[in-house]
Structure formats: C-alpha cells, structure tokens
Design a protein around this motif. Sequence first.
Motif, PDB file in Angstrom:
ATOM      1  N   ASP A 135       0.982  -1.138   0.027  1.00  0.00           N
ATOM      2  CA  ASP A 135      -0.001   0.200   0.056  1.00  0.00           C
ATOM      3  C   ASP A 135       0.803   1.369   0.053  1.00  0.00           C
ATOM      4  O   ASP A 135       0.339   2.088   0.354  1.00  0.00           O
ATOM      5  N   LEU A 136       2.123   1.193  -0.544  1.00  0.00           N
ATOM      6  CA  LEU A 136       2.992   2.406  -0.439  1.00  0.00           C
ATOM      7  C   LEU A 136       2.675   3.175  -2.017  1.00  0.00           C
ATOM      8  O   LEU A 136       3.054   4.406  -1.881  1.00  0.00           O
ATOM      9  N   TYR A 137       2.294   2.540  -2.804  1.00  0.00           N
ATOM     10  CA  TYR A 137       2.131   3.340  -3.947  1.00  0.00           C
ATOM     11  C   TYR A 137       0.575   3.154  -4.591  1.00  0.00           C
ATOM     12  O   TYR A 137       0.098   1.993  -4.499  1.00  0.00           O
ATOM     13  N   GLN A 138      -0.008   4.343  -5.077  1.00  0.00           N
ATOM     14  CA  GLN A 138      -1.407   4.225  -5.566  1.00  0.00           C
ATOM     15  C   GLN A 138      -1.133   4.816  -6.788  1.00  0.00           C
ATOM     16  O   GLN A 138      -0.733   6.152  -7.057  1.00  0.00           O
ATOM     17  N   GLY A 139      -1.393   4.031  -8.105  1.00  0.00           N
ATOM     18  CA  GLY A 139      -1.577   4.708  -9.412  1.00  0.00           C
ATOM     19  C   GLY A 139      -2.591   5.226 -10.118  1.00  0.00           C
ATOM     20  O   GLY A 139      -3.934   4.915  -9.374  1.00  0.00           O
ATOM     21  N   ALA A 140      -2.750   5.410 -11.378  1.00  0.00           N
ATOM     22  CA  ALA A 140      -3.931   5.827 -12.008  1.00  0.00           C
ATOM     23  C   ALA A 140      -3.585   5.402 -13.340  1.00  0.00           C
ATOM     24  O   ALA A 140      -2.529   5.586 -14.118  1.00  0.00           O
ATOM     25  N   THR A 141      -4.676   4.816 -14.143  1.00  0.00           N
ATOM     26  CA  THR A 141      -4.639   4.525 -15.644  1.00  0.00           C
ATOM     27  C   THR A 141      -6.090   4.732 -16.112  1.00  0.00           C
ATOM     28  O   THR A 141      -7.173   4.352 -15.537  1.00  0.00           O
ATOM     29  N   PRO A 142      -6.184   5.207 -17.402  1.00  0.00           N
ATOM     30  CA  PRO A 142      -7.433   5.092 -18.102  1.00  0.00           C
ATOM     31  C   PRO A 142      -7.768   3.800 -18.604  1.00  0.00           C
ATOM     32  O   PRO A 142      -8.944   3.613 -19.112  1.00  0.00           O
ATOM     33  N   LEU A 143      -6.758   3.090 -18.676  1.00  0.00           N
ATOM     34  CA  LEU A 143      -7.038   1.812 -19.585  1.00  0.00           C
ATOM     35  C   LEU A 143      -6.133   0.693 -19.073  1.00  0.00           C
ATOM     36  O   LEU A 143      -4.813   0.832 -19.040  1.00  0.00           O
ATOM     37  N   LEU A 144      -6.652  -0.489 -18.825  1.00  0.00           N
ATOM     38  CA  LEU A 144      -5.713  -1.614 -18.891  1.00  0.00           C
ATOM     39  C   LEU A 144      -6.090  -2.735 -19.976  1.00  0.00           C
ATOM     40  O   LEU A 144      -7.259  -2.916 -20.217  1.00  0.00           O
ATOM     41  N   LEU A 145      -4.936  -2.938 -20.683  1.00  0.00           N
ATOM     42  CA  LEU A 145      -4.963  -3.740 -21.824  1.00  0.00           C
ATOM     43  C   LEU A 145      -4.524  -5.264 -21.362  1.00  0.00           C
ATOM     44  O   LEU A 145      -3.503  -5.488 -20.522  1.00  0.00           O
ATOM     45  N   LYS A 146      -5.353  -6.217 -21.991  1.00  0.00           N
ATOM     46  CA  LYS A 146      -4.929  -7.840 -21.661  1.00  0.00           C
ATOM     47  C   LYS A 146      -4.673  -8.370 -22.887  1.00  0.00           C
ATOM     48  O   LYS A 146      -5.649  -9.094 -23.301  1.00  0.00           O
ATOM     49  N   PRO A 147      -3.737  -8.357 -23.590  1.00  0.00           N
ATOM     50  CA  PRO A 147      -3.339  -8.932 -24.766  1.00  0.00           C
ATOM     51  C   PRO A 147      -3.541 -10.603 -25.055  1.00  0.00           C
ATOM     52  O   PRO A 147      -2.994 -11.071 -23.560  1.00  0.00           O
ATOM     53  N   ALA A 148      -3.847 -11.118 -25.654  1.00  0.00           N
ATOM     54  CA  ALA A 148      -3.727 -12.721 -25.687  1.00  0.00           C
ATOM     55  C   ALA A 148      -2.664 -13.338 -26.434  1.00  0.00           C
ATOM     56  O   ALA A 148      -2.644 -14.451 -26.583  1.00  0.00           O
TER      57      ALA A 148
END
Length: 474
Positions: A37-50
């Motif tokens: 719990d030391l780092y909290q980030g942000a992202t608009p999108l998570l990609l899960k390539p196959a």
Amino acid sequence: MTHLAPDLLDRFRAIVGPKGWTSDPADLAPHLVEWRDLYQGATPLLLKPASTEEVAAIVKLASETGTKLVPQGGNTSLVGGGIPFDTNDEIIVSLTRMNRVRAIDVLNDTITLDAGCVLQQVQNAAREAGRLYPMSIGSEGSCTIGGNLSTNAGGNAVLRYGNSRDLVLGLEVVLADGRIWNGLRGLRKDNTGYDLKDLFIGAEGTLGIITGAVLKLYPLPKAYGTAFTAVPSPQAAIELLSLAKDLSGGAVTGFELLPRIGLDFVVKHTPSCQDPIADRHPWYVLMELSAQRDDGSIDAVLESLLEQGLERGLVLDAAIAQSEAQRAAFWKIREAMSGAQKPEGGSIKCDISVPVSSMPAFIEKATKAVEAVIPGVRIVAFGHIGDGNVHFNPSQPVDWKREDFLARWDEVSTIIHDIAHGFNGSISAEHGLGRMKVDEITHYKSALEIELMQRIKRDFDPNNILNPGKVVRV
C-alpha cells in the motif's frame, strides 16, 4: 482526467478486442496498488493482450504516439515496479491472458511458455512431466514468469539453483518499437556474441516486454531432509551452512535464517503455525537437503550434520520433518513471516545482500544503528542467508503509531543501506528498484554505472515509453 485522447484509447482497445481491455474502476483497482500500500497509481485503460502479436501491435502504436506503457504480471512487486504513476496518462499492459505452456522437452530439460503463466502453474506442469522447476517464492500462486524474469526474482532455492537469470535459456521480447525478438533457443552453449537475454532479465520492463521464455528444468528430487534448527547466532548459522555444504556434497537446497521475534509474530498471527521446538531460542535456521535417491542416505547426512553441529555448539536443538505434511508446516512458517509482520503495525522493508561471510557483522551493526535512533524498534531480520540475502525489516515499537514510524522510512533505510554498502553489498538483493529505489541507487552505484544504464535505456527505448521512471531515470 486523462491526457490521452478518446480516439487513441479506442485504437488500443481495437487491438485486443472486447475481451482484452477494461476501464471499469472496480476492475482497475487491484492493478493500481501494490501489496504494501505504498504506491497508488492511475490509468485510463488496462489492456490484456492474448498473444505476442497483440503485444507487439500495442507497443508499435505506443511508439508512434508517444504513449507510456506499464507492463504488469501478477502485481506482486514490492518496490512499485508494476504500478503506474498518478498522472493517469500511462496504460497498463497485463500479460495474464498469455498463460500457455508451449512445450516441454524432457530430454533437453526445458519448458517453453508464455510470460503470463503463473509460477505455480509452471511448477505443476514440470512436476507432471517428472521434472522440477526450482523457483519457489511466497507469491508463487499469483506471480507470473514474466514478472519473475523482469525482476530477476530469487526465492528459497537460489542457494542450489540460482536466481531467475540462472534458470533462463531463451527469451521472446517485444522491443520498444514493436518488433519481436525471438530468442527462444533452448541452448546451454551459444557463444555467438552478446547475450541479449540478460539485458531484459532484471530490467523491470524498461527495455522491452518479455512475452515468452525457455526455462531450465531439473530432475525431480526423490527425497528431502528438512530440519527446523535452533542456533545461537547468525555466525553459528553460516558456520553450520559451511558444514552442511561439506557433508552433503552439494545437496543443500534451502537455508533460511529466522529470528525469534519473527517466529513469535508468525505463531501469534497465523493460527495454523506452531513453534516446532519447545524451548525458546534466539535464532533458527530452516535447512533443507534434497537427493535423487530415496534410500535413506539424505536422512543419514542430515542426522550426521545435526550431531556434528551440536558437538561444535552450532546447533542448540532441532526438529526433523518426519513427513511431507511436517515439511510443509516448517516451510509455511517461513512463508508466513512476511505477512505476520503486517498486524504488528508499520514495518520498514529492506532487501539486503552482502557476502555470506559478512552477514553476521552486517546484522549486528545494522541492528545497533537502528536501535540507536529508534529505541524499542523490533528488528525482524530473516531470509535467504545461504546466498547472502536478508530481509532486514524494522517493525515499529509497540507504543508508536504506524504513520509516525513509517515517516522515518527514508532515514532508517538510508542507515541500513549505507551499512550494507560498507560491506560491498546491495540495497536490492531480489526485489528490484522499481519506483522505490530509482533515485536512491544513484548514491550506491558509480556515476559510470548509472551512465551506462542510462545509455542502454536510451538505445533500447529512445522515446521512453516502457515503464518510464522505474529502475533508471533518463
């Protein structure tokens, strides 16, 4: 709000299709924080390539548009290496859908697989083929091979089998411009120039994204000799290790140092764990030998080792595992030691390596130094002493508030790291640098080393799109 245009995000989504992305806050949440719990980030999108081809297409588009990518495996990093910054302009690329074992070659003792395979899955696949993949770490049920390789993970069997780097024969990597380097060669000898795979191992996704690997397998041990051993001091522990090496002929597989306070934490907070030895002792060693023959010889070696250890004053008492269940119970104590510190409040985590011969002096000096600045601090120094790696974790005094103690993190870790450096040691034995130590490492590596790292980063990733701000700044 993200700085990435909606149409650009749509282009990334199109590469992986409807099953290969999410922007739902609930789905993103576990990917945006690490275990401590030391780092909290942000992202608009998570990609899960196959597939590797989808990863390549993602990186190619990112290169053309200057979009930052954060590769992520099982998200078990302890230094923030897989967590984006809070700028909300980095896209996470999770490889967990790429979890196929491509081939097992028993005669060549190799397994070829996707980087998203979970470590435990690989261990099981090897075992089903009558082979051993020896990497063993506490997060093996969730960490992935790509993450293991990107951080050069260590674990409990390094003493005999080496770090991740020692277990790799070949890699498949997507480079920063989207090209695919196919280095999936299962060769133990290939003297044809620079060993490119070594550049990507331990690079934490800053030079390329590992998508596949050829890993070494070993014969499956037929017998184990495991002892939970009380010792008077870390010095006695390393002398016992030397004796074990001499008597066993290279059969020492694990050698873990455990302090009394750490064992107290485990017994207190892990109901399934009990103290293996009735009397209390200051230090313990969890020692394991393994052999390819189940003929009782490994038991005889272990008993002889403990007898000689008692005679020399290196062993105070010992419990020998009489069954696989008891062996597993001993190892559960070791694996529970990290988590058992959490209910005790704040804990400052240092992942140190020094020469094995210097370990007792390091523990003594670092303990006194931290106790001098924080009276009442509780030092939990434990781990892979057999290969010179100790997790040196000061826990908060019982009457302190967690936030007040953790506010001393930089001060305390600097004291510990300075002492480790004085023993020609490392401030990151197996966890990597990530976000946590990217600036701190400049105090311990020479200016030339930092320059060479920066030059490699610029050459491999000129647009600085792959996990920027981690490992080395450019």
